[in-house]
Design a protein around this motif. Structure first.
Motif, PDB file in Angstrom:
ATOM      1  N   LEU A   1       5.542  51.435  -8.522  1.00 42.33           N
ATOM      2  CA  LEU A   1       4.422  51.127  -9.700  1.00 42.33           C
ATOM      3  C   LEU A   1       3.599  50.383  -8.509  1.00 42.33           C
ATOM      4  O   LEU A   1       1.898  50.282  -8.632  1.00 42.33           O
ATOM      5  CB  LEU A   1       4.179  50.796 -10.495  1.00 42.33           C
ATOM      6  N   THR A   2       3.646  49.169  -8.520  1.00 39.05           N
ATOM      7  CA  THR A   2       3.543  48.524  -6.977  1.00 39.05           C
ATOM      8  C   THR A   2       2.299  48.806  -6.319  1.00 39.05           C
ATOM      9  O   THR A   2       1.417  48.173  -5.943  1.00 39.05           O
ATOM     10  CB  THR A   2       4.236  47.596  -6.732  1.00 39.05           C
ATOM     11  N   TYR A   3       2.430  50.276  -6.118  1.00 40.07           N
ATOM     12  CA  TYR A   3       1.184  50.876  -4.975  1.00 40.07           C
ATOM     13  C   TYR A   3       0.416  51.763  -5.411  1.00 40.07           C
ATOM     14  O   TYR A   3      -0.046  52.086  -5.388  1.00 40.07           O
ATOM     15  CB  TYR A   3       2.385  51.403  -4.171  1.00 40.07           C
ATOM     16  N   ILE A   4       1.097  52.531  -7.315  1.00 39.48           N
ATOM     17  CA  ILE A   4       0.213  53.297  -7.594  1.00 39.48           C
ATOM     18  C   ILE A   4      -0.974  52.961  -7.908  1.00 39.48           C
ATOM     19  O   ILE A   4      -1.613  53.770  -7.991  1.00 39.48           O
ATOM     20  CB  ILE A   4       1.566  53.543  -8.127  1.00 39.48           C
ATOM     21  N   VAL A   5      -0.730  51.129  -8.482  1.00 39.88           N
ATOM     22  CA  VAL A   5      -1.874  50.926  -9.912  1.00 39.88           C
ATOM     23  C   VAL A   5      -2.850  50.611  -8.940  1.00 39.88           C
ATOM     24  O   VAL A   5      -3.726  51.174  -8.821  1.00 39.88           O
ATOM     25  CB  VAL A   5      -0.870  49.379 -10.337  1.00 39.88           C
TER      26      VAL A   5
ATOM     27  N   ILE B   1      -9.346  54.639  -6.859  1.00 40.24           N
ATOM     28  CA  ILE B   1      -9.716  55.707  -7.260  1.00 40.24           C
ATOM     29  C   ILE B   1     -10.899  55.874  -8.759  1.00 40.24           C
ATOM     30  O   ILE B   1     -11.829  56.327  -8.045  1.00 40.24           O
ATOM     31  CB  ILE B   1      -8.728  56.768  -7.487  1.00 40.24           C
ATOM     32  N   HIS B   2     -10.943  54.675  -9.051  1.00 38.54           N
ATOM     33  CA  HIS B   2     -11.048  54.162 -10.550  1.00 38.54           C
ATOM     34  C   HIS B   2     -12.296  53.590 -10.166  1.00 38.54           C
ATOM     35  O   HIS B   2     -13.599  54.499 -10.452  1.00 38.54           O
ATOM     36  CB  HIS B   2     -10.690  54.362 -11.557  1.00 38.54           C
ATOM     37  N   GLY B   3     -12.532  53.165  -9.073  1.00 40.99           N
ATOM     38  CA  GLY B   3     -13.771  52.095  -8.527  1.00 40.99           C
ATOM     39  C   GLY B   3     -14.679  53.345  -7.729  1.00 40.99           C
ATOM     40  O   GLY B   3     -15.721  52.693  -8.475  1.00 40.99           O
ATOM     41  N   GLN B   4     -14.051  53.522  -7.443  1.00 34.71           N
ATOM     42  CA  GLN B   4     -14.991  54.800  -6.600  1.00 34.71           C
ATOM     43  C   GLN B   4     -15.624  55.711  -7.176  1.00 34.71           C
ATOM     44  O   GLN B   4     -17.141  56.087  -7.246  1.00 34.71           O
ATOM     45  CB  GLN B   4     -13.929  55.275  -5.000  1.00 34.71           C
TER      46      GLN B   4
ATOM     47  N   ALA C   1      -8.513  54.408  -0.626  1.00 33.33           N
ATOM     48  CA  ALA C   1      -7.682  53.807  -1.971  1.00 33.33           C
ATOM     49  C   ALA C   1      -6.286  53.704  -1.410  1.00 33.33           C
ATOM     50  O   ALA C   1      -5.709  53.407  -1.305  1.00 33.33           O
ATOM     51  CB  ALA C   1      -7.776  55.440  -2.715  1.00 33.33           C
ATOM     52  N   PHE C   2      -5.930  54.559  -0.385  1.00 34.11           N
ATOM     53  CA  PHE C   2      -4.787  54.505  -0.059  1.00 34.11           C
ATOM     54  C   PHE C   2      -4.576  53.756   0.903  1.00 34.11           C
ATOM     55  O   PHE C   2      -3.051  51.976   1.014  1.00 34.11           O
ATOM     56  CB  PHE C   2      -4.608  55.962   1.400  1.00 34.11           C
TER      57      PHE C   2
END
Length: 65
Positions: free
Chosen positions: A39-43, A49-52, A4-5
């Motif tokens: 936010l451009t990085y957080i989203v 993370i959600h997809g995983q 995710a990072f």
């Protein structure tokens, strides 16, 4: 989290450049733009993370059947 990072770093940088690159280069970054840039990085991080999570949840459900 490492995946995710990496996704957030790559996609976030691409989107940051598209959306804020010119303002950064010309010195027109306001506090609102910096918040938006963050936010451009957080989203993308949260989406990854959600997809995983959904992917792992689906694999666990398949293994239980």
């Amino acid at each position: 989290m490492p995946t995710a990072f990496k996704v957030a770093l790559f996609i976030g940088s691409l989107l940051f450049t598209i959306n804020h690159g010119w303002a950064l280069l010309t010195g027109h970054m306001t506090s609102e733009r910096w918040i938006s840039g963050g936010l451009t990085y957080i989203v993308p991080y949260m989406v990854s993370i959600h997809g995983q999570y959904i992917g792992r949840k689906g694999r666990v459900a398949k293994n239980l059947n």
